[in-house]
Design a protein around this motif. Structure first.
Motif, PDB file in Angstrom:
ATOM      1  N   SER A   1      12.652  66.218  25.516  1.00  0.00           N
ATOM      2  CA  SER A   1      11.272  66.672  25.401  1.00  0.00           C
ATOM      3  C   SER A   1      11.149  68.127  24.998  1.00  0.00           C
ATOM      4  O   SER A   1      10.110  68.552  24.506  1.00  0.00           O
ATOM      5  CB  SER A   1      10.558  66.482  26.736  1.00  0.00           C
ATOM      6  N   GLU A   2      12.196  68.877  25.228  1.00  0.00           N
ATOM      7  CA  GLU A   2      12.143  70.319  25.104  1.00  0.00           C
ATOM      8  C   GLU A   2      12.178  70.772  23.652  1.00  0.00           C
ATOM      9  O   GLU A   2      13.059  70.377  22.885  1.00  0.00           O
ATOM     10  CB  GLU A   2      13.334  70.928  25.865  1.00  0.00           C
ATOM     11  N   ARG A   3      11.220  71.663  23.287  1.00  0.00           N
ATOM     12  CA  ARG A   3      11.181  72.120  21.899  1.00  0.00           C
ATOM     13  C   ARG A   3      12.315  73.099  21.602  1.00  0.00           C
ATOM     14  O   ARG A   3      12.618  73.347  20.439  1.00  0.00           O
ATOM     15  CB  ARG A   3       9.829  72.755  21.589  1.00  0.00           C
ATOM     16  N   THR A   4      12.934  73.618  22.690  1.00  0.00           N
ATOM     17  CA  THR A   4      14.090  74.492  22.483  1.00  0.00           C
ATOM     18  C   THR A   4      15.381  73.705  22.660  1.00  0.00           C
ATOM     19  O   THR A   4      16.394  74.225  23.132  1.00  0.00           O
ATOM     20  CB  THR A   4      14.056  75.678  23.454  1.00  0.00           C
ATOM     21  N   PHE A   5      15.327  72.446  22.309  1.00  0.00           N
ATOM     22  CA  PHE A   5      16.468  71.538  22.440  1.00  0.00           C
ATOM     23  C   PHE A   5      17.725  72.116  21.834  1.00  0.00           C
ATOM     24  O   PHE A   5      18.826  71.894  22.340  1.00  0.00           O
ATOM     25  CB  PHE A   5      16.099  70.213  21.768  1.00  0.00           C
ATOM     26  N   ASN A   6      17.568  72.866  20.762  1.00  0.00           N
ATOM     27  CA  ASN A   6      18.748  73.380  20.064  1.00  0.00           C
ATOM     28  C   ASN A   6      19.439  74.520  20.816  1.00  0.00           C
ATOM     29  O   ASN A   6      20.402  75.094  20.308  1.00  0.00           O
ATOM     30  CB  ASN A   6      18.395  73.800  18.642  1.00  0.00           C
ATOM     31  N   THR A   7      18.962  74.837  22.012  1.00  0.00           N
ATOM     32  CA  THR A   7      19.658  75.823  22.850  1.00  0.00           C
ATOM     33  C   THR A   7      20.462  75.156  23.955  1.00  0.00           C
ATOM     34  O   THR A   7      21.068  75.834  24.773  1.00  0.00           O
ATOM     35  CB  THR A   7      18.667  76.804  23.488  1.00  0.00           C
ATOM     36  N   TYR A   8      20.465  73.818  23.973  1.00  0.00           N
ATOM     37  CA  TYR A   8      21.146  73.072  25.018  1.00  0.00           C
ATOM     38  C   TYR A   8      22.438  72.447  24.507  1.00  0.00           C
ATOM     39  O   TYR A   8      22.486  71.879  23.415  1.00  0.00           O
ATOM     40  CB  TYR A   8      20.263  71.942  25.543  1.00  0.00           C
ATOM     41  N   THR A   9      23.447  72.534  25.336  1.00  0.00           N
ATOM     42  CA  THR A   9      24.635  71.705  25.150  1.00  0.00           C
ATOM     43  C   THR A   9      24.357  70.360  25.794  1.00  0.00           C
ATOM     44  O   THR A   9      23.838  70.294  26.906  1.00  0.00           O
ATOM     45  CB  THR A   9      25.861  72.376  25.782  1.00  0.00           C
TER      46      THR A   9
ATOM     47  N   CYS B   1      22.658  60.545  29.786  1.00  0.00           N
ATOM     48  CA  CYS B   1      22.593  61.728  28.936  1.00  0.00           C
ATOM     49  C   CYS B   1      22.333  62.934  29.842  1.00  0.00           C
ATOM     50  O   CYS B   1      21.588  62.816  30.829  1.00  0.00           O
ATOM     51  CB  CYS B   1      21.449  61.529  27.941  1.00  0.00           C
ATOM     52  N   ALA B   2      22.940  64.058  29.517  1.00  0.00           N
ATOM     53  CA  ALA B   2      22.776  65.257  30.339  1.00  0.00           C
ATOM     54  C   ALA B   2      22.675  66.494  29.450  1.00  0.00           C
ATOM     55  O   ALA B   2      23.163  66.495  28.325  1.00  0.00           O
ATOM     56  CB  ALA B   2      23.948  65.400  31.311  1.00  0.00           C
ATOM     57  N   ALA B   3      22.057  67.533  30.017  1.00  0.00           N
ATOM     58  CA  ALA B   3      21.860  68.767  29.247  1.00  0.00           C
ATOM     59  C   ALA B   3      22.143  69.985  30.116  1.00  0.00           C
ATOM     60  O   ALA B   3      21.902  69.971  31.325  1.00  0.00           O
ATOM     61  CB  ALA B   3      20.420  68.836  28.725  1.00  0.00           C
ATOM     62  N   ARG B   4      22.637  71.023  29.470  1.00  0.00           N
ATOM     63  CA  ARG B   4      22.822  72.306  30.139  1.00  0.00           C
ATOM     64  C   ARG B   4      22.527  73.405  29.119  1.00  0.00           C
ATOM     65  O   ARG B   4      22.796  73.249  27.925  1.00  0.00           O
ATOM     66  CB  ARG B   4      24.246  72.465  30.674  1.00  0.00           C
TER      67      ARG B   4
ATOM     68  N   GLN C   1      13.011  72.495  32.999  1.00  0.00           N
ATOM     69  CA  GLN C   1      13.997  71.442  32.841  1.00  0.00           C
ATOM     70  C   GLN C   1      13.612  70.542  31.663  1.00  0.00           C
ATOM     71  O   GLN C   1      12.463  70.166  31.522  1.00  0.00           O
ATOM     72  CB  GLN C   1      14.066  70.573  34.103  1.00  0.00           C
ATOM     73  N   VAL C   2      14.582  70.239  30.851  1.00  0.00           N
ATOM     74  CA  VAL C   2      14.323  69.336  29.743  1.00  0.00           C
ATOM     75  C   VAL C   2      14.288  67.908  30.259  1.00  0.00           C
ATOM     76  O   VAL C   2      15.076  67.527  31.126  1.00  0.00           O
ATOM     77  CB  VAL C   2      15.408  69.527  28.651  1.00  0.00           C
ATOM     78  N   GLN C   3      13.372  67.121  29.746  1.00  0.00           N
ATOM     79  CA  GLN C   3      13.268  65.705  30.103  1.00  0.00           C
ATOM     80  C   GLN C   3      14.078  64.895  29.100  1.00  0.00           C
ATOM     81  O   GLN C   3      13.956  65.102  27.887  1.00  0.00           O
ATOM     82  CB  GLN C   3      11.804  65.268  30.083  1.00  0.00           C
ATOM     83  N   LEU C   4      14.874  63.961  29.632  1.00  0.00           N
ATOM     84  CA  LEU C   4      15.763  63.167  28.787  1.00  0.00           C
ATOM     85  C   LEU C   4      15.496  61.683  29.001  1.00  0.00           C
ATOM     86  O   LEU C   4      15.345  61.243  30.147  1.00  0.00           O
ATOM     87  CB  LEU C   4      17.222  63.471  29.116  1.00  0.00           C
ATOM     88  N   VAL C   5      15.478  60.928  27.920  1.00  0.00           N
ATOM     89  CA  VAL C   5      15.259  59.491  27.997  1.00  0.00           C
ATOM     90  C   VAL C   5      16.297  58.790  27.122  1.00  0.00           C
ATOM     91  O   VAL C   5      16.318  58.982  25.901  1.00  0.00           O
ATOM     92  CB  VAL C   5      13.849  59.099  27.533  1.00  0.00           C
ATOM     93  N   GLU C   6      17.134  57.967  27.778  1.00  0.00           N
ATOM     94  CA  GLU C   6      18.151  57.220  27.039  1.00  0.00           C
ATOM     95  C   GLU C   6      17.601  55.880  26.581  1.00  0.00           C
ATOM     96  O   GLU C   6      16.699  55.312  27.205  1.00  0.00           O
ATOM     97  CB  GLU C   6      19.384  56.964  27.926  1.00  0.00           C
TER      98      GLU C   6
ATOM     99  N   MET D   1      17.328  64.780  19.415  1.00  0.00           N
ATOM    100  CA  MET D   1      18.061  63.616  19.889  1.00  0.00           C
ATOM    101  C   MET D   1      19.568  63.811  19.795  1.00  0.00           C
ATOM    102  O   MET D   1      20.061  64.534  18.933  1.00  0.00           O
ATOM    103  CB  MET D   1      17.691  62.372  19.080  1.00  0.00           C
ATOM    104  N   VAL D   2      20.269  63.143  20.691  1.00  0.00           N
ATOM    105  CA  VAL D   2      21.712  62.979  20.581  1.00  0.00           C
ATOM    106  C   VAL D   2      22.014  61.489  20.631  1.00  0.00           C
ATOM    107  O   VAL D   2      21.223  60.703  21.159  1.00  0.00           O
ATOM    108  CB  VAL D   2      22.499  63.699  21.701  1.00  0.00           C
TER     109      VAL D   2
END
Length: 124
Positions: free
Chosen positions: A25-33, A96-99, A1-6, A78-79
């Motif tokens: 936190s995830e280094r594969t962030f670019n695979t998440y919507t 903030c949310a990720a999938r 699970q990616v960790q998210l901090v707003e 970041m978004v």
């Protein structure tokens, strides 16, 4: 699970602007919507905007189009959510949310990772 901090929430006067950020936190962030939601007291979680894994598709809730803009910076993991012309009705906790995957979904159940939220209060 990616960790998210707003971050970036706070008190703003009506008509003002805020820019929220979400660090992942995830280094594969670019695979998440990624997406932004908000929840006002006594109300359900409301979809605001989503951006696909490659930034090619950005979806904004119809009622917010023209005021809210979402962007992503994969180099910084970041978004952001730029919010303009804020009104008291925008007062809420913003999440903030990720999938994983490329589809931009509006249903909060489609997102598996969530930040802790940041409070936005619009008041004079």
């Amino acid at each position: 699970q990616v960790q998210l901090v707003e971050s970036g929430g706070g008190l703003v006067q009506p008509g003002g602007s805020l820019r929220l950020s979400c660090a992942a936190s995830e280094r594969t962030f670019n695979t998440y919507t990624m997406a932004w939601f908000r929840q006002a007291p006594g109300k359900g979680r409301e979809f605001l905007a989503a951006i696909s894994w490659n930034g090619g598709i950005t979806v904004v809730a119809d009622s917010l189009r023209g005021r809210f803009t979402m962007s992503r910076d994969d180099a910084k993991n970041m978004v952001s959510l730029q919010m303009n012309s804020l009104t008291p009705e925008d007062t809420a906790v913003y999440y903030c949310a990720a999938r994983r995957g490329s589809n931009t979904k509006r249903n909060h159940d489609e997102y598996s990772s969530w930040g802790q939220g940041t409070q936005v209060t619009v008041s004079s």
